[in-house]
Design a protein around this motif. Structure first.
Motif, PDB file in Angstrom:
ATOM      1  N   LEU A   5       0.770  -1.169   0.114  1.00 45.83           N
ATOM      2  CA  LEU A   5       0.034  -0.023  -0.077  1.00 45.83           C
ATOM      3  C   LEU A   5       0.936   1.200   0.163  1.00 45.83           C
ATOM      4  O   LEU A   5       1.781   1.483   0.930  1.00 45.83           O
ATOM      5  CB  LEU A   5      -0.968   0.079   1.256  1.00 45.83           C
ATOM      6  CG  LEU A   5      -1.923  -1.237   1.436  1.00 45.83           C
ATOM      7  CD1 LEU A   5      -2.552  -1.208   2.800  1.00 45.83           C
ATOM      8  CD2 LEU A   5      -2.963  -1.292   0.168  1.00 45.83           C
ATOM      9  N   HIS A  10      -1.752   5.866   2.322  1.00 45.78           N
ATOM     10  CA  HIS A  10      -2.335   5.009   3.381  1.00 45.78           C
ATOM     11  C   HIS A  10      -2.283   5.972   4.546  1.00 45.78           C
ATOM     12  O   HIS A  10      -1.464   5.304   5.679  1.00 45.78           O
ATOM     13  CB  HIS A  10      -1.643   3.812   3.606  1.00 45.78           C
ATOM     14  CG  HIS A  10      -2.141   2.616   4.378  1.00 45.78           C
ATOM     15  ND1 HIS A  10      -3.624   2.293   4.028  1.00 45.78           N
ATOM     16  CD2 HIS A  10      -1.946   2.051   5.540  1.00 45.78           C
ATOM     17  CE1 HIS A  10      -3.835   1.231   5.029  1.00 45.78           C
ATOM     18  NE2 HIS A  10      -2.937   1.210   6.009  1.00 45.78           N
ATOM     19  N   SER A  11      -2.792   6.894   4.475  1.00 47.41           N
ATOM     20  CA  SER A  11      -2.999   7.914   5.541  1.00 47.41           C
ATOM     21  C   SER A  11      -4.342   8.511   5.783  1.00 47.41           C
ATOM     22  O   SER A  11      -4.561   9.079   4.637  1.00 47.41           O
ATOM     23  CB  SER A  11      -1.853   9.005   5.667  1.00 47.41           C
ATOM     24  OG  SER A  11      -2.405  10.248   5.851  1.00 47.41           O
ATOM     25  N   GLN A  12      -5.034   8.345   6.812  1.00 48.33           N
ATOM     26  CA  GLN A  12      -6.523   8.845   6.668  1.00 48.33           C
ATOM     27  C   GLN A  12      -6.489  10.066   6.211  1.00 48.33           C
ATOM     28  O   GLN A  12      -7.474  10.350   5.207  1.00 48.33           O
ATOM     29  CB  GLN A  12      -7.238   8.798   8.063  1.00 48.33           C
ATOM     30  CG  GLN A  12      -8.440   9.215   8.222  1.00 48.33           C
ATOM     31  CD  GLN A  12      -9.207   8.687   9.472  1.00 48.33           C
ATOM     32  OE1 GLN A  12      -8.617   8.014  10.148  1.00 48.33           O
ATOM     33  NE2 GLN A  12     -10.176   9.697   9.760  1.00 48.33           N
ATOM     34  N   LEU A  15      -5.613  10.385   2.547  1.00 45.10           N
ATOM     35  CA  LEU A  15      -6.570   9.753   1.582  1.00 45.10           C
ATOM     36  C   LEU A  15      -7.620  10.660   1.426  1.00 45.10           C
ATOM     37  O   LEU A  15      -8.360  10.699   0.349  1.00 45.10           O
ATOM     38  CB  LEU A  15      -6.756   8.334   2.110  1.00 45.10           C
ATOM     39  CG  LEU A  15      -7.406   7.400   1.052  1.00 45.10           C
ATOM     40  CD1 LEU A  15      -6.686   6.896   0.253  1.00 45.10           C
ATOM     41  CD2 LEU A  15      -7.718   5.948   1.976  1.00 45.10           C
ATOM     42  N   SER A  16      -8.084  11.092   2.507  1.00 50.68           N
ATOM     43  CA  SER A  16      -9.373  12.199   2.482  1.00 50.68           C
ATOM     44  C   SER A  16      -8.966  13.005   1.555  1.00 50.68           C
ATOM     45  O   SER A  16     -10.069  13.252   0.495  1.00 50.68           O
ATOM     46  CB  SER A  16      -9.568  12.604   3.822  1.00 50.68           C
ATOM     47  OG  SER A  16      -9.670  11.771   4.851  1.00 50.68           O
ATOM     48  N   TYR A  84      -3.719   2.406  -5.536  1.00 40.87           N
ATOM     49  CA  TYR A  84      -4.057   2.302  -4.153  1.00 40.87           C
ATOM     50  C   TYR A  84      -5.400   1.577  -4.055  1.00 40.87           C
ATOM     51  O   TYR A  84      -5.660   0.592  -3.114  1.00 40.87           O
ATOM     52  CB  TYR A  84      -3.918   3.520  -3.117  1.00 40.87           C
ATOM     53  CG  TYR A  84      -4.343   3.383  -1.737  1.00 40.87           C
ATOM     54  CD1 TYR A  84      -3.399   3.160  -0.944  1.00 40.87           C
ATOM     55  CD2 TYR A  84      -5.772   3.448  -1.515  1.00 40.87           C
ATOM     56  CE1 TYR A  84      -3.747   2.939   0.741  1.00 40.87           C
ATOM     57  CE2 TYR A  84      -5.832   3.494  -0.200  1.00 40.87           C
ATOM     58  CZ  TYR A  84      -5.042   3.049   0.676  1.00 40.87           C
ATOM     59  OH  TYR A  84      -5.316   2.868   2.332  1.00 40.87           O
ATOM     60  N   ILE A  88      -5.760  -2.117  -2.077  1.00 38.92           N
ATOM     61  CA  ILE A  88      -6.324  -2.122  -0.704  1.00 38.92           C
ATOM     62  C   ILE A  88      -7.642  -3.064  -0.990  1.00 38.92           C
ATOM     63  O   ILE A  88      -7.945  -3.881  -0.041  1.00 38.92           O
ATOM     64  CB  ILE A  88      -6.554  -0.873  -0.030  1.00 38.92           C
ATOM     65  CG1 ILE A  88      -7.126  -1.203   1.489  1.00 38.92           C
ATOM     66  CG2 ILE A  88      -8.063  -0.212  -0.614  1.00 38.92           C
ATOM     67  CD1 ILE A  88      -6.545  -0.279   2.485  1.00 38.92           C
TER      68      ILE A  88
END
Lengths: 96, 96
Positions: A5, A10-12, A15-16, A84, A88
């Motif tokens: 990933l 891969h980080s909240q 990714l937002s 990504y 995932i």
DNA sequence: TAAACTAGTTTATATTATAAACCAAATATA
DNA sequence: TATATTTGGTTTATAATATAAACTAGTTTA
């Protein structure tokens, strides 16, 4: 078995931000602030990381005398986001 | 807009382990080692975190004179995994 | 002109992820 | 029968991350 990933995605919060940008194509700092609910400091840091990776382009101008930061996803960013999502997904659909 | 992502599951290796466990229902240390490709130390640490959260149960026995560690997902773990899948899906399907 | 607000950036800290180093017991080898 | 190697892990050290708090620079309002 499992694809790696992309750590940048891969980080909240990142990714937002990317999730928002791939759908709107252009968003300013306050839009990201409102939509993500994160703090300004955090958003500032993550925007810069995405910019350094060339996942987004950042334009700084002035609007009504105030600084105004506008972000736009790049082709590189869209590709990374799509990779990504594919990666995932492989973790989520367990074949029970 | 975006649901929070359970930090315990939002980790490549722990997510790999949980993804395996929800589909097989029981797996030993070496199985996780082979399937994930991670190092033993890393797997050991992550198994303990998942155990502390009661997402998995760990049974240590001996098999052919050697220590043998078997992991099994709990109902709590399955619920958490399902919530995670739902949450992260919200980041992936941008409505472009 | 002082207070409050806008739009951010920088810095500090706590948490993480990860690999390297380690360990005890079992087995193979010379 | 030493000793070397392998198995199946755990513990420790380090580097990277995520995040909020503190700060900066300028603008508007009272």
């Amino acid at each position: 078995m499992f694809k790696d990933l992309d750590p940048l995605l891969h980080s909240q919060l990142r990714l937002s931000i990317m999730s928002l940008l791939v759908s709107v194509e252009s968003a300013d700092f306050n839009y990201l602030l409102d939509e993500t609910g994160a703090t300004k400091g955090n958003i500032s840091v993550q925007i810069n990381k995405l910019k350094d990776a060339k996942y987004i382009e950042v334009k700084k101008t002035f609007k009504n005398n105030y600084p105004h930061t506008v972000c736009k996803v790049t082709k590189t960013g869209i590709n990374a986001f799509e990779r990504y999502v594919e990666a995932i997904s492989g973790y989520l659909n367990n074949k029970k």
